[in-house]
Design an enzyme around this catalytic site. Structure first.
Site, PDB file in Angstrom:
ATOM      1  N   ARG A  46       0.691  -1.070  -0.022  1.00 37.70           N
ATOM      2  CA  ARG A  46      -0.003   0.035  -0.152  1.00 37.70           C
ATOM      3  C   ARG A  46       0.901   1.087  -0.110  1.00 37.70           C
ATOM      4  O   ARG A  46       0.470   2.203  -0.705  1.00 37.70           O
ATOM      5  CB  ARG A  46      -0.872  -0.001   1.218  1.00 37.70           C
ATOM      6  CG  ARG A  46      -1.480   1.236   1.394  1.00 37.70           C
ATOM      7  CD  ARG A  46      -2.986   1.148   2.203  1.00 37.70           C
ATOM      8  NE  ARG A  46      -3.132   0.526   3.359  1.00 37.70           N
ATOM      9  CZ  ARG A  46      -2.212   0.559   4.596  1.00 37.70           C
ATOM     10  NH1 ARG A  46      -1.474   1.730   4.739  1.00 37.70           N
ATOM     11  NH2 ARG A  46      -2.359  -0.137   5.411  1.00 37.70           N
ATOM     12  N   TYR A  98     -15.677  17.444 -14.905  1.00 40.62           N
ATOM     13  CA  TYR A  98     -16.232  16.065 -15.348  1.00 40.62           C
ATOM     14  C   TYR A  98     -17.455  15.765 -14.249  1.00 40.62           C
ATOM     15  O   TYR A  98     -17.294  16.063 -13.072  1.00 40.62           O
ATOM     16  CB  TYR A  98     -14.848  15.150 -14.945  1.00 40.62           C
ATOM     17  CG  TYR A  98     -15.355  13.721 -14.886  1.00 40.62           C
ATOM     18  CD1 TYR A  98     -15.875  13.079 -16.193  1.00 40.62           C
ATOM     19  CD2 TYR A  98     -15.290  12.886 -13.795  1.00 40.62           C
ATOM     20  CE1 TYR A  98     -15.873  11.835 -16.269  1.00 40.62           C
ATOM     21  CE2 TYR A  98     -15.815  11.532 -13.838  1.00 40.62           C
ATOM     22  CZ  TYR A  98     -16.011  10.958 -15.198  1.00 40.62           C
ATOM     23  OH  TYR A  98     -16.494   9.664 -15.166  1.00 40.62           O
ATOM     24  N   ASP A 170      -6.890  19.046 -14.075  1.00 42.90           N
ATOM     25  CA  ASP A 170      -6.979  17.613 -14.209  1.00 42.90           C
ATOM     26  C   ASP A 170      -6.957  17.683 -15.911  1.00 42.90           C
ATOM     27  O   ASP A 170      -7.429  18.490 -16.760  1.00 42.90           O
ATOM     28  CB  ASP A 170      -8.694  17.332 -14.312  1.00 42.90           C
ATOM     29  CG  ASP A 170      -9.089  16.027 -14.773  1.00 42.90           C
ATOM     30  OD1 ASP A 170      -8.581  15.314 -15.504  1.00 42.90           O
ATOM     31  OD2 ASP A 170     -10.180  15.726 -14.270  1.00 42.90           O
ATOM     32  N   LYS A 195      -8.448   6.934 -19.544  1.00 44.75           N
ATOM     33  CA  LYS A 195      -8.578   7.311 -21.003  1.00 44.75           C
ATOM     34  C   LYS A 195      -7.533   7.186 -21.764  1.00 44.75           C
ATOM     35  O   LYS A 195      -7.133   6.209 -22.114  1.00 44.75           O
ATOM     36  CB  LYS A 195      -9.077   8.866 -20.976  1.00 44.75           C
ATOM     37  CG  LYS A 195     -10.264   8.959 -19.564  1.00 44.75           C
ATOM     38  CD  LYS A 195     -11.236   8.244 -19.787  1.00 44.75           C
ATOM     39  CE  LYS A 195     -12.330   8.285 -18.543  1.00 44.75           C
ATOM     40  NZ  LYS A 195     -12.705   9.614 -17.970  1.00 44.75           N
TER      41      LYS A 195
HETATM   42  C1  LIG Z   1     -13.029   9.892 -16.683  1.00 52.11           C
HETATM   43  C2  LIG Z   1     -12.562  11.232 -15.897  1.00 52.11           C
HETATM   44  C3  LIG Z   1     -12.325  11.052 -14.674  1.00 52.11           C
HETATM   45  C4  LIG Z   1     -12.436  10.170 -13.585  1.00 52.11           C
HETATM   46  O1  LIG Z   1     -11.841   9.125 -13.875  1.00 52.11           O
HETATM   47  P1  LIG Z   1     -12.095   7.308 -13.611  1.00 52.11           P
HETATM   48  O2  LIG Z   1     -10.831   6.771 -14.151  1.00 52.11           O
HETATM   49  O3  LIG Z   1     -12.993   7.362 -14.272  1.00 52.11           O
HETATM   50  O4  LIG Z   1     -12.300   7.470 -12.185  1.00 52.11           O
HETATM   51  C5  LIG Z   1     -11.953  12.601 -14.065  1.00 52.11           C
HETATM   52  N1  LIG Z   1     -11.423  13.466 -14.939  1.00 52.11           N
HETATM   53  C6  LIG Z   1     -12.036  13.477 -16.235  1.00 52.11           C
HETATM   54  C7  LIG Z   1     -11.725  14.628 -17.286  1.00 52.11           C
HETATM   55  C8  LIG Z   1     -12.529  12.325 -16.918  1.00 52.11           C
HETATM   56  O5  LIG Z   1     -12.572  12.215 -18.204  1.00 52.11           O
END
Ligand SMILES: *Cc1c(COP(=O)(O)O)cnc(C)c1O
Length: 378
Positions: A46, A98, A170, A195
């Site tokens: 962890r 998001y 982000d 993604k």
């Molecule tokens: C998908 C996404 C998230 C969340 O991520 P997960 O891997 O699905 O938990 C956060 N920010 C953006 C811009 C996203 O496209």
């Protein structure tokens, strides 16, 4: 080292002991200690795991930061970053953040006394207007989801410095291949690695990179205390995906440019949102701070019924949430990714019922165009 080389040679490459070219998967929970309190860098997985660490070093290098951290999902990464703040602190967020982040902030984190404002950060004056004496951070996405709104990173960094705020970005949509927010003055950059970074619709993961030792200690303390870590198998799979990020992003860029040109010729399609279009509101700012426009396009086909028809009849666009994969994906934000945002708020943000979002993948662009056209005109 240039980006495409860094994708292959950044972080920790291979295994010194055996010469294995790929970083081994250390499927282990605990580590033998040479004496009480004498360990060889790892005590418990962890806290730290060598496969995860190789990934963390890679994303650190790609974003040009001080230290990286890998989490079990993008949301786990965002949660950990937000948990470094205290009861009563106030954070300013991009308004079309998001959907999952909006839900986390407005339904979960708020219960622990963290306060939030959502403003249109594409005009930095709105950020400044929202600053109170309790404000501790500004959190932006650029481009945003699904309207691809752009926030000026340099200007926001200046403002954050002036008010002593932590600047969090982000960077999921642009990836470190096209945009490096830390270079523009951000303090923390985070990703849903599910993604583009993973890129193959086969792993859920989140990454965080910080620009200072203090932030590294803060984030690692939460990571180790709350435990939302990425496992060694998924860490390995993500490194495998990242190796081809460069060629994927270049090809997606070209496919997307051609798809936008095609959409512009269709009378049924209005309001194309794509930062590569000179007519896009944030085009100039985006071009200054990012090397490419990415594979996301949103556009209006008029009504929910029409959007539904397109989604039902396309063959090569997979109807799915998510984005950034080798497969082209299609969605209707109002009913899918942004369904967790109340309807009146969606309308406020311009997320109409006929808004369609596509994530362009690596198929032959002629097939994508033909496929979309037959679905639209069915
Ligand atoms: C998908 C996404 C998230 C969340 O991520 P997960 O891997 O699905 O938990 C956060 N920010 C953006 C811009 C996203 O496209």
């Amino acid at each position: 080292m240039r980006k495409k080389t860094q994708l292959i040679h950044g972080g920790i490459t291979g295994d010194e002991k055996t010469g294995a070219v790929s970083v081994p998967i250390y499927q282990v929970s605990t580590y033998a200690q040479d004496g009480v309190g004498q360990h060889r860098g790892y005590e418990y997985s962890r806290t730290g795991n060598p496969t995860r660490f190789a990934l963390e070093e890679l994303i650190k290098d790609l974003e040009g930061g001080h230290r990286g951290f890998a989490f079990g999902s993008g949301m786990a990464a965002i949660t950990a970053v937000l948990m470094t703040f205290n009861h009563g602190d106030h954070i300013i967020f991009t308004d079309d953040v998001y959907g999952g982040t909006y839900r986390l902030v407005s339904k979960v984190i708020n219960r622990f006394g963290l306060e939030a404002s959502f403003v249109d950060t594409s005009d930095t004056a709105n950020i400044e207007a929202a600053v109170t004496d309790r404000t501790k951070a500004v959190y932006v996405e650029t481009p945003t989801n699904p309207l691809l709104k752009i926030t000026d990173l340099n200007q926001t960094a200046e403002l954050a410095k002036k008010h002593d705020l932590t600047f969090i970005v982000d960077n999921t949509f642009s990836t470190p291949y096209w945009q490096n927010p830390l270079e523009h003055g951000a303090d923390i950059v985070l990703h849903s690695a599910t993604k583009y970074l993973g890129g193959h619709s086969d792993v859920v993961a989140g990454l965080v990179v910080v620009n200072s030792e203090q932030l590294a200690e803060d984030v690692h303390f939460v990571l180790n205390s709350s435990g939302g870590i990425l496992g060694p198998q998924d860490s390995w799979l993500l490194m495998r995906g990242i190796k081809t990020l460069g060629i994927r992003m270049e090809e997606i860029e070209e496919n997307t440019r051609q798809f936008v040109e095609f959409l512009q010729e269709l009378p049924e399609v209005t309001d194309i949102y794509y930062p590569g279009l000179p007519s896009h509101n944030g085009h100039d700012v985006h071009t200054k701070q990012a090397g490419g426009n990415g594979g996301m396009i949103s556009f209006d086909v008029g009504t929910a019924e029409k959007a539904d028809k397109v989604l039902r009849h396309v063959n090569y666009f997979t109807l799915a949430e998510s984005l950034g994969a080798v497969e082209s994906l299609i969605s209707v934000p109002a009913q899918m990714t942004h369904a967790s945002i109340p309807e009146d708020r969606r309308a406020e943000l311009g997320i109409t019922e006929g808004l369609v979002r596509v994530s362009i993948g690596l198929e032959d662009i002629e097939d994508l165009k033909e496929d979309f056209l037959q679905a639209l005109r069915k």
